[in-house]
Design a protein around this motif. Structure first.
Motif, PDB file in Angstrom:
ATOM      1  N   THR A 103       4.969   5.047 -10.090  1.00 12.58           N
ATOM      2  CA  THR A 103       5.200   4.361  -8.802  1.00 12.58           C
ATOM      3  C   THR A 103       4.073   3.358  -8.554  1.00 12.58           C
ATOM      4  OG1 THR A 103       3.874   5.890  -7.476  1.00 12.58           O
ATOM      5  CG2 THR A 103       6.178   6.489  -7.815  1.00 12.58           C
ATOM      6  N   LEU A 104       4.428   2.278  -7.891  1.00  8.10           N
ATOM      7  CA  LEU A 104       3.396   1.353  -7.419  1.00  8.10           C
ATOM      8  C   LEU A 104       2.547   2.098  -6.385  1.00  8.10           C
ATOM      9  CD1 LEU A 104       3.090  -1.872  -7.725  1.00  8.10           C
ATOM     10  CD2 LEU A 104       4.037  -1.965  -5.442  1.00  8.10           C
ATOM     11  N   ILE A 105       1.286   1.733  -6.275  1.00  7.42           N
ATOM     12  CA  ILE A 105       0.446   2.323  -5.228  1.00  7.42           C
ATOM     13  C   ILE A 105       0.725   1.538  -3.937  1.00  7.42           C
ATOM     14  CG2 ILE A 105      -1.929   2.748  -4.485  1.00  7.42           C
ATOM     15  CD1 ILE A 105      -2.658   2.698  -7.541  1.00  7.42           C
ATOM     16  N   PRO A 108      -1.758  -1.561   1.892  1.00  6.28           N
ATOM     17  CA  PRO A 108      -1.785  -1.609   3.370  1.00  6.28           C
ATOM     18  C   PRO A 108      -0.966  -2.774   3.930  1.00  6.28           C
ATOM     19  CG  PRO A 108      -4.008  -1.882   2.442  1.00  6.28           C
ATOM     20  CD  PRO A 108      -3.108  -1.561   1.297  1.00  6.28           C
ATOM     21  N   GLU A 109      -0.939  -3.909   3.230  1.00  4.56           N
ATOM     22  CA  GLU A 109      -0.212  -5.075   3.774  1.00  4.56           C
ATOM     23  C   GLU A 109       1.296  -4.820   3.848  1.00  4.56           C
ATOM     24  OE1 GLU A 109      -2.255  -5.180   1.158  1.00  4.56           O
ATOM     25  OE2 GLU A 109      -1.433  -6.312  -0.528  1.00  4.56           O
ATOM     26  N   THR A 110       1.784  -3.860   3.071  1.00  6.72           N
ATOM     27  CA  THR A 110       3.223  -3.552   3.089  1.00  6.72           C
ATOM     28  C   THR A 110       3.629  -2.848   4.393  1.00  6.72           C
ATOM     29  OG1 THR A 110       3.247  -3.539   0.692  1.00  6.72           O
ATOM     30  CG2 THR A 110       5.050  -2.371   1.743  1.00  6.72           C
ATOM     31  N   SER A 198      12.827  -4.486   1.515  1.00  8.77           N
ATOM     32  CA  SER A 198      12.394  -4.310   0.131  1.00  8.77           C
ATOM     33  C   SER A 198      11.019  -4.920  -0.129  1.00  8.77           C
ATOM     34  CB  SER A 198      13.406  -4.966  -0.821  1.00  8.77           C
ATOM     35  OG  SER A 198      13.028  -4.729  -2.162  1.00  8.77           O
ATOM     36  N   ASN A 199      10.241  -4.190  -0.914  1.00 11.91           N
ATOM     37  CA  ASN A 199       9.042  -4.758  -1.527  1.00 11.91           C
ATOM     38  C   ASN A 199       9.347  -4.813  -3.016  1.00 11.91           C
ATOM     39  OD1 ASN A 199       6.545  -5.501  -2.451  1.00 11.91           O
ATOM     40  ND2 ASN A 199       5.604  -3.497  -2.132  1.00 11.91           N
ATOM     41  N   PRO A 200      10.049  -5.861  -3.449  1.00  6.01           N
ATOM     42  CA  PRO A 200      10.484  -5.919  -4.856  1.00  6.01           C
ATOM     43  C   PRO A 200       9.334  -6.398  -5.746  1.00  6.01           C
ATOM     44  CG  PRO A 200      11.127  -7.920  -3.733  1.00  6.01           C
ATOM     45  CD  PRO A 200      10.381  -7.078  -2.716  1.00  6.01           C
ATOM     46  N   PRO A 201       9.517  -6.347  -7.059  1.00  8.74           N
ATOM     47  CA  PRO A 201       8.502  -6.995  -7.907  1.00  8.74           C
ATOM     48  C   PRO A 201       8.524  -8.496  -7.656  1.00  8.74           C
ATOM     49  CG  PRO A 201      10.398  -6.270  -9.215  1.00  8.74           C
ATOM     50  CD  PRO A 201      10.612  -5.757  -7.825  1.00  8.74           C
ATOM     51  N   TYR A 202       7.342  -9.106  -7.599  1.00  7.22           N
ATOM     52  CA  TYR A 202       7.325 -10.566  -7.371  1.00  7.22           C
ATOM     53  C   TYR A 202       6.173 -11.274  -8.090  1.00  7.22           C
ATOM     54  CZ  TYR A 202       4.289  -9.038  -3.447  1.00  7.22           C
ATOM     55  OH  TYR A 202       3.321  -8.453  -2.666  1.00  7.22           O
ATOM     56  N   VAL A 203       5.579 -10.591  -9.059  1.00  5.48           N
ATOM     57  CA  VAL A 203       4.489 -11.214  -9.811  1.00  5.48           C
ATOM     58  C   VAL A 203       5.103 -11.932 -11.027  1.00  5.48           C
ATOM     59  CG1 VAL A 203       2.367 -10.758 -11.116  1.00  5.48           C
ATOM     60  CG2 VAL A 203       2.882  -9.410  -9.058  1.00  5.48           C
ATOM     61  N   ALA A 204       4.604 -13.149 -11.309  1.00  4.34           N
ATOM     62  CA  ALA A 204       5.115 -13.890 -12.474  1.00  4.34           C
ATOM     63  C   ALA A 204       4.693 -13.177 -13.758  1.00  4.34           C
ATOM     64  CB  ALA A 204       4.564 -15.312 -12.448  1.00  4.34           C
ATOM     65  N   ASP A 214      -7.105  -3.728 -11.954  1.00  4.12           N
ATOM     66  CA  ASP A 214      -6.581  -2.351 -12.005  1.00  4.12           C
ATOM     67  C   ASP A 214      -5.063  -2.315 -11.913  1.00  4.12           C
ATOM     68  OD1 ASP A 214      -9.243  -1.897 -11.846  1.00  4.12           O
ATOM     69  OD2 ASP A 214      -9.214  -0.818  -9.952  1.00  4.12           O
ATOM     70  N   ILE A 215      -4.481  -3.433 -11.478  1.00  6.69           N
ATOM     71  CA  ILE A 215      -3.022  -3.507 -11.351  1.00  6.69           C
ATOM     72  C   ILE A 215      -2.341  -3.232 -12.695  1.00  6.69           C
ATOM     73  CG2 ILE A 215      -1.107  -5.096 -10.770  1.00  6.69           C
ATOM     74  CD1 ILE A 215      -2.952  -6.449  -8.803  1.00  6.69           C
ATOM     75  N   ARG A 216      -3.051  -3.466 -13.789  1.00  9.83           N
ATOM     76  CA  ARG A 216      -2.441  -3.253 -15.116  1.00  9.83           C
ATOM     77  C   ARG A 216      -2.046  -1.798 -15.348  1.00  9.83           C
ATOM     78  NH1 ARG A 216      -7.855  -3.243 -15.919  1.00  9.83           N
ATOM     79  NH2 ARG A 216      -8.729  -1.740 -17.377  1.00  9.83           N
ATOM     80  N   SER A 221       7.628  -2.658 -14.192  1.00 11.08           N
ATOM     81  CA  SER A 221       8.940  -2.882 -13.579  1.00 11.08           C
ATOM     82  C   SER A 221       8.830  -3.025 -12.066  1.00 11.08           C
ATOM     83  CB  SER A 221       9.878  -1.732 -13.917  1.00 11.08           C
ATOM     84  OG  SER A 221       9.323  -0.534 -13.422  1.00 11.08           O
ATOM     85  N   ALA A 222       7.725  -2.535 -11.484  1.00 17.16           N
ATOM     86  CA  ALA A 222       7.550  -2.652 -10.035  1.00 17.16           C
ATOM     87  C   ALA A 222       6.791  -3.915  -9.659  1.00 17.16           C
ATOM     88  CB  ALA A 222       6.797  -1.432  -9.501  1.00 17.16           C
ATOM     89  N   LEU A 223       6.279  -4.625 -10.672  1.00 18.81           N
ATOM     90  CA  LEU A 223       5.417  -5.778 -10.394  1.00 18.81           C
ATOM     91  C   LEU A 223       6.003  -7.110 -10.877  1.00 18.81           C
ATOM     92  CD1 LEU A 223       2.023  -4.283 -11.608  1.00 18.81           C
ATOM     93  CD2 LEU A 223       2.494  -5.035  -9.274  1.00 18.81           C
TER      94      LEU A 223
HETATM   95  N1  GLN Z   1       1.211  -6.846  -3.879  1.00 17.30           N
HETATM   96  C1  GLN Z   1       1.207  -6.456  -5.241  1.00 17.30           C
HETATM   97  C2  GLN Z   1       0.000  -7.042  -5.939  1.00 17.30           C
HETATM   98  O1  GLN Z   1      -1.068  -6.749  -5.529  1.00 17.30           O
HETATM   99  C3  GLN Z   1       2.484  -6.831  -5.922  1.00 17.30           C
HETATM  100  C4  GLN Z   1       3.520  -5.917  -5.454  1.00 17.30           C
HETATM  101  C5  GLN Z   1       4.863  -6.355  -5.845  1.00 17.30           C
HETATM  102  O2  GLN Z   1       5.089  -7.070  -6.825  1.00 17.30           O
HETATM  103  N2  GLN Z   1       5.776  -5.966  -5.047  1.00 17.30           N
HETATM  104  O3  GLN Z   1       0.049  -7.764  -6.891  1.00 17.30           O
END
Ligand code: GLN
Length: 291
Positions: A103-105, A108-110, A198-204, A214-216, A221-223
């Motif tokens: 799971t994604l951690i 707080p901004e979410t 939804s907080n979908p994946p949105y990183v390129a 540390d995001i690695r 699939s969540a990012l």
């Molecule tokens: N906010 C996340 C980040 O720190 C990305 C989370 C997402 O892709 N939903 O990169």
């Protein structure tokens, strides 16, 4: 660390040195903002004691197994593993949530998504809400916990993540939340929702940032969402219309530089009342639109 170092005071010093050095490492990644706090969290976790105990009992002697356990956790953290994955817990909306590397951690901004969801459903009796890509269940559980008359459907493509989110709901006695294994909204009935969040994946995919921090350690699939990070958002915007009731609302979290694209995608699909919001750091973070 030598075996003579075995009081809380000594372990704390050792941990701070290890994590502090790491924070200053010339390679720069991953940085640890607050080594003092993280050392106390890890030592408190090992000893099963609150932070206040550590401060009040610096001369408390730890056992050899505790000492070895702490040393191992400090090594893990120094290698970049996020503290939430080490302790298996992260607080979101003041709720203690279990998290794993499936799971994604929760960030707080979410919580902004939760706030805006609660605002919108205030005037609706028994609102039906879906949280798509629920992960640890953070958004779904926070909303269901806050609004007991809401019916919240938490959806994820990952069975491993759903196991965690379901356990979180059970542990927190949230019973107005249902968990479904599905690809986004594909299994939802037409015009069934008052709100979709939804907080979908949105990183390129080729964003260098996630590989260097540390995001690695978090699930790709969540990012990651395509070359511009917009694939999941575009899919949601296109397909959500079918499942929203007329006038219903959709709220999506997005990256700091994606708000204009998200608004344009909503317009292209003829949504109305499209609005963007900034998070507590002043960063564009959430878009809301209505069917
Ligand atoms: N906010 C996340 C980040 O720190 C990305 C989370 C997402 O892709 N939903 O990169």
């Amino acid at each position: 660390m030598s075996l003579s170092e075995k009081t809380i005071h000594e372990l704390t010093r050792y941990g701070r040195r290890k994590l502090g050095d790491h924070a200053k490492s010339p390679s720069g990644y991953p940085l640890i903002d607050n080594p003092e706090l993280e050392v106390d969290i890890l030592l408190g976790y090992v000893l099963e004691k609150p932070r206040s105990y550590l401060l009040a009992h610096p001369q408390h002697e730890v056992t050899l197994p505790e000492f070895k356990h702490f040393e191992k956790l400090i090594e893990q953290r120094a290698s970049g593993c996020p503290i939430a994955y080490i302790t298996g817990e992260k607080e979101f909306w003041s709720l203690p949530l279990q998290v794993t590397s499936d799971t994604l951690i929760p960030r707080p901004e979410t919580e902004l998504l939760v706030e805006k969801t609660l605002d919108f459903i205030q005037t609706i009796t028994k609102p039906v809400i879906a949280d798509l890509g629920t992960g640890s269940g953070a958004i779904a559980i926070a909303v269901a916990h806050e609004c007991r008359q809401a019916q919240v459907i938490a959806i994820d493509n990952s069975l491993a993540a759903l196991t965690i989110s379901q356990q979180n709901a059970n542990r927190l006695n949230v019973n107005n939340c249902w968990f479904i294994n599905s690809h986004w909204c594909d299994s939802l009935k037409s015009e069934s929702l008052d709100l979709l969040v939804s907080n979908p994946p949105y990183v390129a995919n080729d964003d260098p940032h996630w590989q260097q921090t540390d995001i690695r350690f978090e699930p790709r699939s969540a990012l990651l969402a395509g070359h511009a990070g917009m694939d999941a958002i575009n899919y949601l915007i296109k397909h959500a219309k079918r499942v929203l009731k007329p006038g219903a609302c959709i709220l999506i979290e997005h990256g700091y530089d994606q708000q204009a694209q998200v608004k344009a995608a909503f317009s292209a699909q003829s949504y109305h009342n499209i609005k963007g919001f900034k998070d507590f750091s002043g960063i564009d973070r959430v878009c809301i639109a209505h069917k």
